[in-house]
Design an enzyme around this catalytic site. Structure first.
Site, PDB file in Angstrom:
ATOM      1  N   LEU A 108     119.866  50.694  55.917  1.00  0.00           N
ATOM      2  CA  LEU A 108     120.107  51.285  54.596  1.00  0.00           C
ATOM      3  C   LEU A 108     118.811  51.460  53.800  1.00  0.00           C
ATOM      4  O   LEU A 108     118.622  52.457  53.109  1.00  0.00           O
ATOM      5  CB  LEU A 108     121.070  50.398  53.799  1.00  0.00           C
ATOM      6  CG  LEU A 108     122.538  50.711  54.039  1.00  0.00           C
ATOM      7  CD1 LEU A 108     123.382  49.454  53.953  1.00  0.00           C
ATOM      8  CD2 LEU A 108     123.031  51.727  53.040  1.00  0.00           C
ATOM      9  N   ARG A 158     108.085  42.403  57.319  1.00  0.00           N
ATOM     10  CA  ARG A 158     106.924  42.984  57.990  1.00  0.00           C
ATOM     11  C   ARG A 158     106.574  44.326  57.356  1.00  0.00           C
ATOM     12  O   ARG A 158     107.465  44.983  56.804  1.00  0.00           O
ATOM     13  CB  ARG A 158     107.231  43.196  59.477  1.00  0.00           C
ATOM     14  CG  ARG A 158     107.054  41.928  60.315  1.00  0.00           C
ATOM     15  CD  ARG A 158     107.644  42.080  61.688  1.00  0.00           C
ATOM     16  NE  ARG A 158     109.096  41.989  61.644  1.00  0.00           N
ATOM     17  CZ  ARG A 158     109.776  40.851  61.580  1.00  0.00           C
ATOM     18  NH1 ARG A 158     109.139  39.700  61.562  1.00  0.00           N
ATOM     19  NH2 ARG A 158     111.097  40.853  61.529  1.00  0.00           N
ATOM     20  N   TYR A 161     128.222  35.322  58.256  1.00  0.00           N
ATOM     21  CA  TYR A 161     127.826  36.467  57.415  1.00  0.00           C
ATOM     22  C   TYR A 161     128.863  36.715  56.321  1.00  0.00           C
ATOM     23  O   TYR A 161     128.522  36.853  55.137  1.00  0.00           O
ATOM     24  CB  TYR A 161     127.692  37.686  58.336  1.00  0.00           C
ATOM     25  CG  TYR A 161     127.464  39.005  57.654  1.00  0.00           C
ATOM     26  CD1 TYR A 161     126.255  39.314  57.049  1.00  0.00           C
ATOM     27  CD2 TYR A 161     128.465  39.989  57.662  1.00  0.00           C
ATOM     28  CE1 TYR A 161     126.048  40.561  56.457  1.00  0.00           C
ATOM     29  CE2 TYR A 161     128.253  41.232  57.076  1.00  0.00           C
ATOM     30  CZ  TYR A 161     127.049  41.508  56.474  1.00  0.00           C
ATOM     31  OH  TYR A 161     126.841  42.741  55.896  1.00  0.00           O
TER      32      TYR A 161
HETATM   33  P1  NAD Z   1     119.482  45.725  58.458  1.00  0.00           P
HETATM   34  O1  NAD Z   1     119.756  44.567  59.330  1.00  0.00           O
HETATM   35  O2  NAD Z   1     119.271  47.051  59.087  1.00  0.00           O
HETATM   36  O3  NAD Z   1     118.226  45.420  57.537  1.00  0.00           O
HETATM   37  C1  NAD Z   1     118.060  44.202  56.896  1.00  0.00           C
HETATM   38  C2  NAD Z   1     116.602  44.035  56.593  1.00  0.00           C
HETATM   39  O4  NAD Z   1     116.446  42.760  55.961  1.00  0.00           O
HETATM   40  C3  NAD Z   1     115.706  44.046  57.829  1.00  0.00           C
HETATM   41  O5  NAD Z   1     114.715  45.028  57.696  1.00  0.00           O
HETATM   42  C4  NAD Z   1     115.112  42.636  57.867  1.00  0.00           C
HETATM   43  O6  NAD Z   1     113.784  42.606  58.308  1.00  0.00           O
HETATM   44  C5  NAD Z   1     115.232  42.231  56.416  1.00  0.00           C
HETATM   45  N1  NAD Z   1     115.234  40.779  56.223  1.00  0.00           N
HETATM   46  C6  NAD Z   1     115.900  39.827  56.918  1.00  0.00           C
HETATM   47  N2  NAD Z   1     115.613  38.613  56.427  1.00  0.00           N
HETATM   48  C7  NAD Z   1     114.761  38.803  55.395  1.00  0.00           C
HETATM   49  C8  NAD Z   1     114.115  37.933  54.481  1.00  0.00           C
HETATM   50  N3  NAD Z   1     114.264  36.611  54.556  1.00  0.00           N
HETATM   51  N4  NAD Z   1     113.317  38.479  53.545  1.00  0.00           N
HETATM   52  C9  NAD Z   1     113.130  39.819  53.471  1.00  0.00           C
HETATM   53  N5  NAD Z   1     113.716  40.683  54.308  1.00  0.00           N
HETATM   54  C10 NAD Z   1     114.520  40.175  55.268  1.00  0.00           C
HETATM   55  O7  NAD Z   1     120.655  45.806  57.386  1.00  0.00           O
HETATM   56  P2  NAD Z   1     121.227  47.096  56.638  1.00  0.00           P
HETATM   57  O8  NAD Z   1     122.238  47.689  57.522  1.00  0.00           O
HETATM   58  O9  NAD Z   1     120.128  47.920  56.138  1.00  0.00           O
HETATM   59  O10 NAD Z   1     122.013  46.400  55.452  1.00  0.00           O
HETATM   60  C11 NAD Z   1     121.457  46.271  54.159  1.00  0.00           C
HETATM   61  C12 NAD Z   1     122.387  45.403  53.339  1.00  0.00           C
HETATM   62  O11 NAD Z   1     123.677  46.033  53.286  1.00  0.00           O
HETATM   63  C13 NAD Z   1     122.602  44.021  53.923  1.00  0.00           C
HETATM   64  O12 NAD Z   1     122.685  43.095  52.880  1.00  0.00           O
HETATM   65  C14 NAD Z   1     123.934  44.140  54.628  1.00  0.00           C
HETATM   66  O13 NAD Z   1     124.602  42.924  54.672  1.00  0.00           O
HETATM   67  C15 NAD Z   1     124.660  45.138  53.756  1.00  0.00           C
HETATM   68  N6  NAD Z   1     125.691  45.851  54.491  1.00  0.00           N
HETATM   69  C16 NAD Z   1     125.345  46.716  55.497  1.00  0.00           C
HETATM   70  C17 NAD Z   1     126.341  47.371  56.193  1.00  0.00           C
HETATM   71  C18 NAD Z   1     126.023  48.321  57.310  1.00  0.00           C
HETATM   72  O14 NAD Z   1     126.942  48.829  57.973  1.00  0.00           O
HETATM   73  N7  NAD Z   1     124.753  48.618  57.580  1.00  0.00           N
HETATM   74  C19 NAD Z   1     127.686  47.155  55.863  1.00  0.00           C
HETATM   75  C20 NAD Z   1     127.981  46.243  54.864  1.00  0.00           C
HETATM   76  C21 NAD Z   1     126.975  45.616  54.165  1.00  0.00           C
HETATM   77  N1  SER Z   2     128.230  46.761  59.234  1.00  0.00           N
HETATM   78  C1  SER Z   2     128.173  45.401  58.878  1.00  0.00           C
HETATM   79  C2  SER Z   2     128.264  44.526  60.058  1.00  0.00           C
HETATM   80  O1  SER Z   2     128.872  44.957  61.020  1.00  0.00           O
HETATM   81  C3  SER Z   2     129.297  45.080  57.937  1.00  0.00           C
HETATM   82  O2  SER Z   2     128.810  44.307  56.926  1.00  0.00           O
HETATM   83  O3  SER Z   2     127.802  43.428  60.025  1.00  0.00           O
END
Ligand code: NAD
Ligand code: SER
Length: 310
Positions: free
Chosen positions: A14, A37, A140
């Site tokens: 995201l 990173r 989670y």
């Molecule tokens: P992602 O796993 O692609 O990215 C998460 C990022 O967080 C990574 O770049 C990672 O390096 C970083 N990260 C992890 N630990 C960290 C720390 N201690 N300090 C700083 N950075 C750290 O996740 P995403 O899909 O981009 O999701 C973004 C947010 O949206 C998250 O909170 C996730 O729970 C939420 N979310 C995502 C989805 C989805 O389908 N992608 C659905 C529901 C909720």
């Molecule tokens: N897309 C996310 C996951 O599967 C939902 O928070 O973890």
């Protein structure tokens, strides 16, 4: 600099899209992207930041005069189950740091992404209501539901303007998902355009709520820009896009690639998915701040394939 925006976890699925959207909206000099990173291909201001580090977070807030934080850093559902306590630690410590550092250093608004993972066995699987009992069965989901309570707490106790969405699985062509249970719905399109068979880790009829990236980003920005009095839910808003199963995605892909093949090999992620809603009721978001999704499955498939082919 003043009125700057900080994004944590901005290198993820995201964040890579959100940071560019925020730059386009508010200007490159107003958006500070951060992650564990560096991000070599990112054209903008970037800080290396572990969001669990209280001191470093406060330093960045003060350095840039941060007024808004989009706190995306987290360990997602499937990765989180490999080490549940570590995932709890990262997800909770980082969010509590963001809340506390914001309160102490003049940050005015925070975005907290929650998830359909907050729902468990007690919630209705169909059209899951916003306001229902939460008994998640992943580390989670536990961390996300606890985070919702802390968001509500900081709003009521400290008047901190924390806003939150329960994202469904996010589907986008711009980035790669980061270890979630809904990742198959992105990976399947990559296989389709490479004209390869796809091994699906969920059962063919495992229906889950999903949302297209453009809708998810627009919802996030619309929520953050809505007048304060319109935000009536301070835990988190259900957000819906389109609900479908792997079999239905495969059928929509076959309309473009008739020879597309999907093989079902459910693994541990199927158990997680089985406890999550099939569809969710986002009427509160629609009524309170005017949310309306634009992408159904057909439009998602057409856009994913067109963009990935390029
Ligand atoms: P992602 O796993 O692609 O990215 C998460 C990022 O967080 C990574 O770049 C990672 O390096 C970083 N990260 C992890 N630990 C960290 C720390 N201690 N300090 C700083 N950075 C750290 O996740 P995403 O899909 O981009 O999701 C973004 C947010 O949206 C998250 O909170 C996730 O729970 C939420 N979310 C995502 C989805 C989805 O389908 N992608 C659905 C529901 C909720
Ligand atoms: N897309 C996310 C996951 O599967 C939902 O928070 O973890």
């Amino acid at each position: 600099m003043s009125n700057a925006i900080l994004i944590t976890g901005s290198n993820g699925q995201l964040g890579t899209v959100l940071r560019t959207s925020l730059q386009q909206k508010y200007g490159k000099d107003k958006v500070i992207a951060s992650d564990l990173r560096p991000s070599p291909n990112y054209d903008g201001i970037f800080e290396t930041l572990d969001a669990t580090n209280e001191e470093d977070l406060a330093t960045i807030i003060k350095k840039y005069g941060i007024k808004e934080i989009y706190h995306l850093a987290a360990i997602l559902s499937a990765n989180g189950e490999k080490n549940p306590l570590a995932s709890w630690n990262v997800n909770m410590m980082a969010f509590l740091n963001v809340l506390e550092a914001s309160r102490l250093n003049g940050v005015e608004k925070i975005f907290y992404p929650s998830s359909i993972a907050v729902f468990g066995e007690s919630a209705a699987l169909e059209n899951t209501p916003n306001d229902t009992f939460l008994d998640p069965l992943t580390a989670y989901g536990i961390s996300k539901s606890a985070g919702e309570m802390w968001a509500n707490y900081y709003f009521h106790k400290y008047d901190l303007d924390v806003r939150s969405l329960r994202y469904p699985g996010v589907i986008g062509y711009q980035s790669i998902p980061g270890g979630g249970t809904t990742d198959y719905a992105v990976e399947i399109y990559h296989s389709a355009v490479k004209e390869e068979a796809f091994n699906c880790f969920l059962k063919e009829d495992e229906t889950l709520p999903m949302i297209f990236m453009e809708d998810a980003i627009r919802a996030t920005i619309e929520l953050m820009e809505a007048p304060r009095e319109k935000i009536k839910i301070r835990t988190s808003y259900n957000l819906a896009g389109a609900s479908f199963s792997p079999k239905e995605v495969a059928a929509s892909i076959k309309e473009i690639y008739p020879r597309f093949e999907i093989i079902y090999a459910p693994d541990h992620r199927q158990e997680i998915a089985a406890k999550w809603p099939n569809s969710i009721d986002d009427s509160a978001a629609r009524n309170d701040w005017g949310w309306q999704a634009e992408y159904d499955l057909k439009k998602m498939t057409a856009t994913m394939i067109e963009k990935l082919r390029r």
